[in-house]
Write a protein that holds these residues in place. Structure first.
Motif, short mmCIF file in Angstrom:
data_model
loop_
_atom_site.label_atom_id
_atom_site.label_comp_id
_atom_site.label_asym_id
_atom_site.label_seq_id
_atom_site.Cartn_x
_atom_site.Cartn_y
_atom_site.Cartn_z
N ASP A 91 31.70 57.95 -2.87
CA ASP A 91 32.78 58.88 -3.16
C ASP A 91 34.07 58.42 -2.49
O ASP A 91 34.13 57.34 -1.89
CB ASP A 91 32.41 60.31 -2.73
CG ASP A 91 32.14 60.43 -1.23
OD1 ASP A 91 32.60 59.56 -0.46
OD2 ASP A 91 31.46 61.39 -0.83
N GLU A 92 35.11 59.27 -2.56
CA GLU A 92 36.42 58.88 -2.03
C GLU A 92 36.41 58.70 -0.52
O GLU A 92 37.31 58.06 0.05
CB GLU A 92 37.49 59.90 -2.43
CG GLU A 92 37.26 61.30 -1.88
CD GLU A 92 36.35 62.13 -2.77
OE1 GLU A 92 36.25 63.35 -2.54
OE2 GLU A 92 35.75 61.55 -3.71
N ASN A 93 35.39 59.23 0.16
CA ASN A 93 35.26 59.08 1.61
C ASN A 93 34.35 57.92 2.00
O ASN A 93 34.09 57.70 3.19
CB ASN A 93 34.75 60.38 2.23
CG ASN A 93 35.70 61.53 2.04
OD1 ASN A 93 36.92 61.37 2.19
ND2 ASN A 93 35.18 62.70 1.67
N ASN A 95 31.14 57.64 1.16
CA ASN A 95 29.75 58.06 1.30
C ASN A 95 29.05 58.03 -0.05
O ASN A 95 29.69 58.12 -1.11
CB ASN A 95 29.69 59.47 1.89
CG ASN A 95 30.35 59.56 3.25
OD1 ASN A 95 30.13 58.70 4.10
ND2 ASN A 95 31.17 60.58 3.46
#
Length: 356
Positions: A91-93, A95
């Motif tokens: 994802d954008e983080n 993870n």
């Protein structure tokens, strides 16, 4: 006579540097990435990733620097089956997305003082209902010094019925990487071959090894410090690899031959071949023809030394499906239609000069 060699794979080019994007694999000995399933029980028979997880990590190296590089941490992404936003595993983080957490885990691999991003396959990629039993692909996309590259890894999927024979290759490097690249940190690479039926090793199979020389497959003999053969293992030292070579494992069982090719590379050499292919990746589209304009490059200076040192080039075409030598077409006829008809072609370029 001085000799170099190169095999066309997947590369990214910029500023005279060639980034060769290979995928490293770590998995328990005797197990491979092939997923066999029983169509009757609807169960995975081998390899069951819930019992024997596999870890993938980028092992890209720079031809100019002659070293395996650590990718940039910004903008990197793992993909499942195709390279698109929807197929991104992280994802954008950074993870693992919830949709993939049952199959994948973000991790890292450290060797030779370098830490590489890694993806652990901890769940089976074959659907429990067998609704999806197609081959799977894992991609890793990142960059190094502004040069984007893509590492890819096939996860073959096959029904465990009939004559599903396959040669499994365990690859071990001196540095523990499981990579086929010989370097200052990796003085040898060892291949251990097993003939398997639906993931089960055939103990009675006879294993030997061959090397592509002057367009012919030649049996490899035991030579201490060069090509060492012990039972079903072949250990190659840097003196056995000039540039990029083709070796293959041969398994004989019930009077039938089975083959699996290996592509060890040596990046100790002060010279390397830039193949000058007009196709940046490994896919030739309809209407395209792959052409080559190779050069010999001085690794330290980046200079083209082809003409000044008197290098000449020759080509060998190999059928990817069975590693047989192709003689009915030449390097000048690598059209989409010809490549499709052969089921994929590996082009081995050899550079020679009369004096070192």
């Amino acid at each position: 006579m001085a000799t170099l060699s190169k095999i066309k794979t997947l590369y990214a080019y910029e500023d005279g540097d060639t980034i060769t994007p290979r995928m490293g694999v770590q998995i328990a000995s005797g197990h491979g990435l092939q997923q066999y399933y029983d169509p009757n029980t609807k169960q995975v028979t081998e390899t069951d990733f819930t019992r024997f997880p596999a870890t993938l990590f980028p092992q890209a190296y720079s031809s100019k620097q002659a070293t395996i590089i650590v990718p940039a941490t910004t903008g990197q992404q793992w993909y499942y089956n195709n390279i698109s936003d929807n197929a991104g595993i992280l994802d954008e983080n950074g993870n693992v997305k919830s949709a993939y957490q049952d199959r994948f885990e973000k991790t890292s691999v450290t060797m030779n003082g370098k830490t590489f991003p890694a993806l652990k396959i901890k769940g089976n990629l074959v659907s429990p209902s067998l609704a999806d039993v197609t081959d799977k692909w894992i991609y890793y996309v990142s960059q190094y010094n502004g040069k984007q590259f893509t590492c890819s890894q096939l996860i073959p999927v096959q029904a465990a019925v009939g004559d599903a024979y396959n040669i499994l290759l365990d690859i071990e490097g001196a540095d523990g990487s499981g990579d086929e690249t010989l370097s200052a940190d990796n003085d040898w690479v060892k291949y251990t071959a097993y003939l398997q039926l639906a993931g089960v090793t055939i103990q009675d199979a006879v294993i030997s090894f061959e090397h592509l020389e002057s367009g012919q497959w030649v049996p490899v003999t035991h030579n201490v410090g060069v090509t060492e053969i012990v039972n079903n293992s072949l250990k190659l030292f840097d003196t056995a690899v000039e540039g990029t070579e083709l070796y293959r494992a041969k398994a004989v069982y019930n009077n039938k031959n089975y083959y699996k090719t290996m592509e060890p590379s040596d990046i100790h050499d002060p010279r390397y071949i830039d193949e000058g292919c007009n196709i940046m990746g490994d896919s030739v589209k309809v209407g395209e023809t792959a052409t080559f304009n190779p050069k010999v490059i001085d690794r330290e200076t980046g200079d083209d030394v082809t003409a000044s040192e008197g290098w000449s080039f020759s080509y060998t075409l190999i059928k990817r499906q069975d590693s047989s030598i192709i003689t009915d077409i030449t390097v000048a006829n690598l059209t989409y239609a010809n490549i499709l008809a052969k089921g994929g072609i590996a082009v081995r370029i050899e550079a020679n000069r009369t004096s070192a």
